[in-house]
Scaffold this motif. Structure first.
Motif, PDB file in Angstrom:
ATOM      1  N   UNK A 221      33.227 -12.381   8.618  1.00 53.94           N
ATOM      2  CA  UNK A 221      32.072 -12.652   8.034  1.00 53.94           C
ATOM      3  C   UNK A 221      31.629 -14.213   8.123  1.00 53.94           C
ATOM      4  N   UNK A 223      31.542 -15.774  10.972  1.00 56.28           N
ATOM      5  CA  UNK A 223      30.788 -15.894  12.248  1.00 56.28           C
ATOM      6  C   UNK A 223      29.393 -14.957  12.113  1.00 56.28           C
ATOM      7  N   UNK A 224      29.476 -14.325  11.468  1.00 54.82           N
ATOM      8  CA  UNK A 224      28.268 -13.389  11.211  1.00 54.82           C
ATOM      9  C   UNK A 224      27.189 -14.279  10.359  1.00 54.82           C
ATOM     10  N   UNK A 225      27.666 -15.062   9.191  1.00 57.19           N
ATOM     11  CA  UNK A 225      26.762 -15.734   8.778  1.00 57.19           C
ATOM     12  C   UNK A 225      26.108 -16.783   9.560  1.00 57.19           C
TER      13      UNK A 225
ATOM     14  N   UNK B   9      26.244  -9.538  17.664  1.00 55.69           N
ATOM     15  CA  UNK B   9      26.114  -9.212  16.308  1.00 55.69           C
ATOM     16  C   UNK B   9      26.452  -7.896  16.021  1.00 55.69           C
ATOM     17  N   UNK B  12      30.235  -7.687  16.303  1.00 53.48           N
ATOM     18  CA  UNK B  12      30.853  -8.332  15.160  1.00 53.48           C
ATOM     19  C   UNK B  12      30.838  -7.493  13.888  1.00 53.48           C
ATOM     20  N   UNK B  48      29.817  -7.237   2.062  1.00 53.45           N
ATOM     21  CA  UNK B  48      29.962  -8.489   2.290  1.00 53.45           C
ATOM     22  C   UNK B  48      29.464  -8.614   3.674  1.00 53.45           C
ATOM     23  N   UNK B  49      30.206  -7.645   4.671  1.00 54.62           N
ATOM     24  CA  UNK B  49      29.705  -7.727   6.157  1.00 54.62           C
ATOM     25  C   UNK B  49      28.239  -7.612   6.357  1.00 54.62           C
ATOM     26  N   UNK B  51      25.743  -8.210   4.118  1.00 51.51           N
ATOM     27  CA  UNK B  51      24.951  -9.370   3.849  1.00 51.51           C
ATOM     28  C   UNK B  51      25.364 -10.484   4.920  1.00 51.51           C
ATOM     29  N   UNK B  52      26.410 -10.702   5.196  1.00 53.31           N
ATOM     30  CA  UNK B  52      26.570 -11.729   6.275  1.00 53.31           C
ATOM     31  C   UNK B  52      25.863 -11.683   7.395  1.00 53.31           C
ATOM     32  N   UNK B  53      25.709 -10.404   7.784  1.00 52.59           N
ATOM     33  CA  UNK B  53      24.848 -10.063   9.113  1.00 52.59           C
ATOM     34  C   UNK B  53      23.356 -10.099   8.800  1.00 52.59           C
TER      35      UNK B  53
END
Lengths: 235, 191
Positions: A221, A223-225, B9, B12, B48-49, B51-53
């Motif tokens: 998460x 790294x994605x942010x 991306x 991940x 969460x994943x 949103x983070x992406x």
């Protein structure tokens, strides 16, 4: 891809869905996914007691595709039967009954949960078996755990035989096809002999594994942010 | 450079989805499919994943809503047509079902947001709609095998393809999310 091609994908997948449902065993539930509701396993001799199931099919030209299942959530024992499996020239009664485990022990592990007797009788009380080997019945039993995955064994009155077992999903349920009815039970692989007691199930084993996975998730998460922020800054 | 970032991306997000599924399996053992806390943890991890992406909800459109309802109807109708609707009944409302319904809806929406939302967008920027459709469909089906067995693979491949088609036609996540929720709820509400 254009919206038109998207419609083609929808059309193809709808046909595929219809075909897949056609080849699935009769009585398969309409489950694509979703959280499963599973009450604690009812062990024979305990409270609440495990349930039996009986269904009578009136005389007909051909035995109908059908299912018989016990009333727990999910059913602890069920049988799916294809069309024409039994001689239906008279009424046929299919029964599932939890029975005491025979003294004989399975060769591949310990009995897990109850032993269930599956039987079909005609109006004269004669025991029936599937009319041909190609008309096997699908026996589905609930085990106590999926890890290690149990095998379903059949008891022929003398000894137990392990059958090729598939995971059937919700509530640790497992499925076999059998050309004969009789007594069936889930068997936990390992040391032969004995009966595994019912446990309440649930709980969170391996806190370290869960913790490790949470840490891994947080790293992904983070790294994605960071990638997303850079992407936003580059725009 | 852009392609490499899209690939990273995508990888991940796939890793995040796989870790979320593993977390569900570990937290819900021994009966993962029946563990409600594990289901909630799985859904939150997926959200969460996503949103983070960089996934964000778009304003709902009536056309997408209608498409989603139609898609959900197709998923349920395929089962009804194959097995006959005559014997189907609505399940009686009880405490289990009342708790189960919002949880199933949450898990279904979270799966769509992560797979046909964040992951689909990332894959599309890297390998186009075709690659995104293929990858999300296969991932969707494979992720359900530990829960429902190898027998669920053909069904989930076909269902995933339909949900991907809805994603392409509607150009958003709302339609597949609604269809997914309808199909999953039918599993509990129809007997």
């Amino acid at each position: 891809m254009t919206a038109r091609r998207g419609w083609v994908v929808i059309a193809v997948s709808t046909v595929a869905l219809a075909l897949v449902w056609r080849v699935l065993p009769a009585g398969s539930p309409p489950i694509y996914d979703g959280q499963c509701i599973a009450n604690p396993y009812a062990i024979l001799g305990g409270s609440p007691a495990p349930l039996s199931a009986t269904k009578t099919f009136a005389a007909a030209g051909e035995f109908p595709p059908s299912e018989v299942l016990t009333g727990e959530t999910p059913p602890q024992a069920q049988v799916l039967i294809e069309a024409g499996t039994f001689d239906n020239s008279t009424a046929v009664t299919v029964t599932i009954t939890p029975v005491r485990a025979p003294p004989s022990k399975p060769p591949n592990g310990a009995l897990e949960g109850n032993v269930y007797r599956f039987s079909a009788v005609n109006a004269a009380g004669t025991e029936l078996e599937p009319a041909s080997p190609s008309l096997a019945v699908f026996v589905i039993l609930r085990g106590l755990t999926s890890s290690p995955a149990p095998t379903i064994d059949r008891f022929n009155g003398t000894s137990w035989t392990p059958l090729s077992t598939l995971n059937a999903g919700c509530g640790n349920t497992f499925e076999v096809t059998s050309t004969q009815l009789g007594e069936f039970a889930a068997v936990r692989p390992g040391a032969a002999g004995g009966t595994t007691p019912a446990t309440s199930g649930g709980g969170i084993p391996g806190v370290a594994i869960v913790g490790g996975l949470v840490v891994l998730l947080l790293i992904v998460v983070a790294v994605l942010f960071s990638l997303d922020r850079r992407r936003g800054a580059a725009r | 450079m852009v392609e490499r970032r899209g690939a990273l991306r995508s990888a991940l997000i796939i890793a995040g989805i796989v870790v979320a599924a593993a977390l569900r399996a570990a937290a819900g053992a021994p009966d993962t499919a029946a563990s409600m806390p594990a289901g909630v943890a799985f859904a939150l991890a997926l959200l969460v994943v996503a949103f983070a992406a960089g996934w964000r909800p778009a304003a709902p459109r009536a056309a997408a809503l209608a498409l989603g309802v139609g898609g959900g109807g197709a998923l349920v109708a395929a089962w009804l047509l194959a097995h006959g609707a005559a014997g189907v009944q609505l399940a009686p409302l009880n405490a289990d079902l009342a708790l189960w319904t919002p949880l199933v809806a949450l898990v279904a929406v979270a799966e769509e947001v992560a797979m046909r939302g964040a992951l689909f967008d990332a894959l599309r920027s890297w390998c186009g709609d075709g690659g995104a459709l293929f990858t999300t469909t296969v991932l969707f089906a494979v992720l359900h095998v530990p829960l429902y067995g190898i027998g669920s693979l053909p069904l989930d491949l076909a269902a995933g393809l339909l949900l991907g088609g809805l994603r392409i036609v509607s150009r958003g996540t709302l339609a597949p999310a609604i269809a997914h929720v309808i199909a999953d709820l039918a599993g509990g509400w129809l007997l």
